[in-house]
Design an enzyme around this catalytic site. Structure first.
Site, mmCIF file in Angstrom:
data_model
loop_
_atom_site.group_PDB
_atom_site.id
_atom_site.type_symbol
_atom_site.label_atom_id
_atom_site.label_comp_id
_atom_site.label_asym_id
_atom_site.label_seq_id
_atom_site.Cartn_x
_atom_site.Cartn_y
_atom_site.Cartn_z
ATOM 1 N N GLU A 85 0.431 -1.377 -0.119
ATOM 2 C CA GLU A 85 -0.181 -0.244 0.040
ATOM 3 C C GLU A 85 1.192 1.485 -0.002
ATOM 4 O O GLU A 85 1.788 1.351 0.608
ATOM 5 C CB GLU A 85 -0.765 0.101 0.764
ATOM 6 C CG GLU A 85 -1.833 1.104 1.475
ATOM 7 C CD GLU A 85 -2.822 0.916 2.556
ATOM 8 O OE1 GLU A 85 -3.618 -0.187 3.026
ATOM 9 O OE2 GLU A 85 -3.637 2.323 2.775
ATOM 10 N N LYS A 280 -7.779 -1.855 10.970
ATOM 11 C CA LYS A 280 -6.686 -1.242 10.286
ATOM 12 C C LYS A 280 -5.864 -1.446 9.572
ATOM 13 O O LYS A 280 -4.768 -1.465 9.388
ATOM 14 C CB LYS A 280 -8.012 -2.212 8.838
ATOM 15 C CG LYS A 280 -7.255 -2.069 6.962
ATOM 16 C CD LYS A 280 -6.885 -1.261 6.712
ATOM 17 C CE LYS A 280 -6.158 -1.895 5.067
ATOM 18 N NZ LYS A 280 -5.446 -0.611 4.794
ATOM 19 N N ASP A 296 3.166 -15.183 11.137
ATOM 20 C CA ASP A 296 2.132 -15.760 9.907
ATOM 21 C C ASP A 296 1.300 -14.645 10.645
ATOM 22 O O ASP A 296 0.847 -14.411 11.546
ATOM 23 C CB ASP A 296 1.981 -16.877 11.197
ATOM 24 C CG ASP A 296 0.362 -17.580 10.775
ATOM 25 O OD1 ASP A 296 0.195 -16.585 10.100
ATOM 26 O OD2 ASP A 296 0.905 -19.230 10.748
ATOM 27 N N HIS A 393 -2.718 9.916 0.858
ATOM 28 C CA HIS A 393 -2.609 8.825 0.359
ATOM 29 C C HIS A 393 -2.463 8.896 -1.051
ATOM 30 O O HIS A 393 -1.523 8.412 -1.909
ATOM 31 C CB HIS A 393 -3.637 8.504 0.913
ATOM 32 C CG HIS A 393 -3.729 6.895 0.309
ATOM 33 N ND1 HIS A 393 -3.982 5.949 1.140
ATOM 34 C CD2 HIS A 393 -5.037 5.993 -1.573
ATOM 35 C CE1 HIS A 393 -4.003 4.840 0.550
ATOM 36 N NE2 HIS A 393 -4.524 4.820 -0.591
#
Ligand code: MEV
Length: 438
Positions: A85, A280, A296, A393
């Site tokens: 991202e 998130k 993991d 962004h």
């Protein structure tokens, strides 16, 4: 077309690729070339990757970036982050720099307990099962001695085993619920191996337990597996400073900024739709470190989101407050990480990442990953409550759009110059490029 195939895993890598290319692509040679283009030129490295999983046909790249200037407990770190991202590493670096000028991050490991369970069915008298367990417990420890010996030398092992009656949830359902300390390893193999021996011992000893009826002797083990829910493997990350010190570009009024920031956190504390996105953002930082260090990320994600719901409603992992003129922002998350075993000694870039972090213990890595998460959350909330998220962004995403349209060097320079002072959106960039190309 029939797309099923028998014995695929037995085919050579070359034949697997040819099968896929012929089956699914109008120009098979292009698909073959693309898959091979991503093979590593170093055959040893490629073989390593081929053998991580079954049916490897190529490698799937995501960028490995670094976020420098992370001051954690008084020591500077450059944090490796594997993530695709656009804005994540930039945001982490910015937050790191911001807080390094304000005392840095503090991180504390609160506890490190891992959990494993043997789920079984017992049809009979509960008090007899309890009696049986009282004398079984030491045998469970004894029967796993050869597995636990090395772990014990490193200061770990099985901490406790309890019998849990879960018949209020499912008829005849019980558990052996065990707690483990696995030191610097994530410990999945160690825990699962112990659990499978527990299950075998449980069944064998039940057959020999005289007070059990024939039916009671017949304990049925459903499964033995570690739990990725680790509410007692917690790390805390925090930052704080006098409110006045928050002043910076885009934070002209620190008092107002702090109050709005806290409101944003409070919204995530009470409102699940917002909480999921808020968390998130935290996982943008945590996962990138988890992935770069060969851990993991699915286990970490599952455990953290379960923890975010521990009070019955999904909620923010982070919290913020103003007290005596001081702004503080913190979170506690479960993180069962390892810095030995698994991929950590196999994947060359994982080894490099761990070396860059100066070979951390599992506890130190827990602190670093949690700090990366908190930094990410700070950066997101700071943008959201001041300039809005899209400005930064989309500026980072501009390169992706330019790549998508195969812009040449001149077009890139002109586009970047134009969008320094204009709002980036996909359509605005496309219009601008089309105009240039007229
Ligand atoms: C984007 O990857 C993450 C954010 O949506 C997080 C947030 O909203 O807090 C910016």
């Amino acid at each position: 077309m029939n797309n099923s195939v028998a014995g695929f895993s037995k085919l050579s890598k070359e034949d697997k690729i040819n099968w896929i290319a012929n089956q699914y692509f109008s120009t098979p040679s292009e698909a073959v070339a693309l898959l091979k283009n991503y093979w590593n030129a170093d055959e040893k490295i490629q073989k390593l990757h081929d053998e991580f999983i079954e049916n490897t046909v190529s490698n799937f790249y995501i960028p490995l970036g670094v976020a420098p200037n992370f001051l954690i407990n008084g020591k500077y770190h450059t944090i490796p982050m594997a993530i695709e991202e656009s804005s994540v590493v930039a945001a982490a670096s910015k937050a790191a720099k911001f807080w390094s000028a304000r005392g840095g991050f503090k991180a504390t490991v609160i506890n490190t307990e891992k959990i494993g369970q043997v789920h079984f069915i017992y049809k009979g008298d509960v008090s007899k099962l309890e009696l049986f367990f009282a004398q079984l417990k030491s045998k469970l420890f004894d029967s796993t001695e050869n597995i636990t010996r090395n772990m014990q030398k490193r200061g770990g092992g099985i901490l406790d085993i309890v019998l849990k009656n879960k018949t209020n949830l499912l008829p005849n359902y019980y558990q052996l619920h065990a707690a483990f300390e696995t030191k610097d390893s994530m410990g999945a193999n160690f825990i699962n191996s112990c659990l499978e021996v527990f299950a075998k011992t449980l069944k064998e000893e039940a057959l020999a337990f005289e007070s059990f009826s024939e039916e009671e002797k017949n304990i049925e083990v459903v499964m033995s597996i570690l739990s990725n829910y680790v509410p007692n493997c917690i790390v805390r990350a925090e930052v704080s400073c006098p409110i006045a010190d928050l002043a910076e570009k885009h934070i002209e009024n620190p008092q107002e900024f702090a109050a709005k920031f806290i409101q944003a956190v409070q919204i995530a504390e009470v409102e699940p739709f917002r909480a999921v996105t808020h968390n998130k953002g935290i996982m943008n930082g945590v996962d990138a470190v988890v992935l770069a260090t060969g851990n993991d990320f699915r286990a970490i994600e599952a455990g953290i989101h379960a923890y975010a719901s521990k009070n019955g409603q999904y909620s923010s992992l982070s919290h913020a407050k103003i007290e005596n003129g001081n702004f503080s922002f913190w979170m506690e998350i479960p993180l069962a990480l390892g810095t030995v075993g698994g991929l950590t000694s196999l994947h060359p870039l994982v080894k490099l990442s761990l070396e860059m972090l100066e070979k951390p213990s599992a506890k130190e890595l827990m602190q670093i990953a949690a700090v990366a998460g908190l930094a990410q959350n700070f950066a997101a909330l700071r943008s959201l409550t001041t300039t809005g998220i899209q400005d930064g962004h989309m500026k980072m995403h501009l390169n992706n759009i330019l790549n998508q349209f195969e812009a040449n060097e001149e077009e890139r320079n002109l586009t970047r110059k134009h969008f320094k002072h204009n709002t980036v959106s996909h359509s605005a960039v496309v219009d601008f490029l089309e105009n240039l190309r007229k």
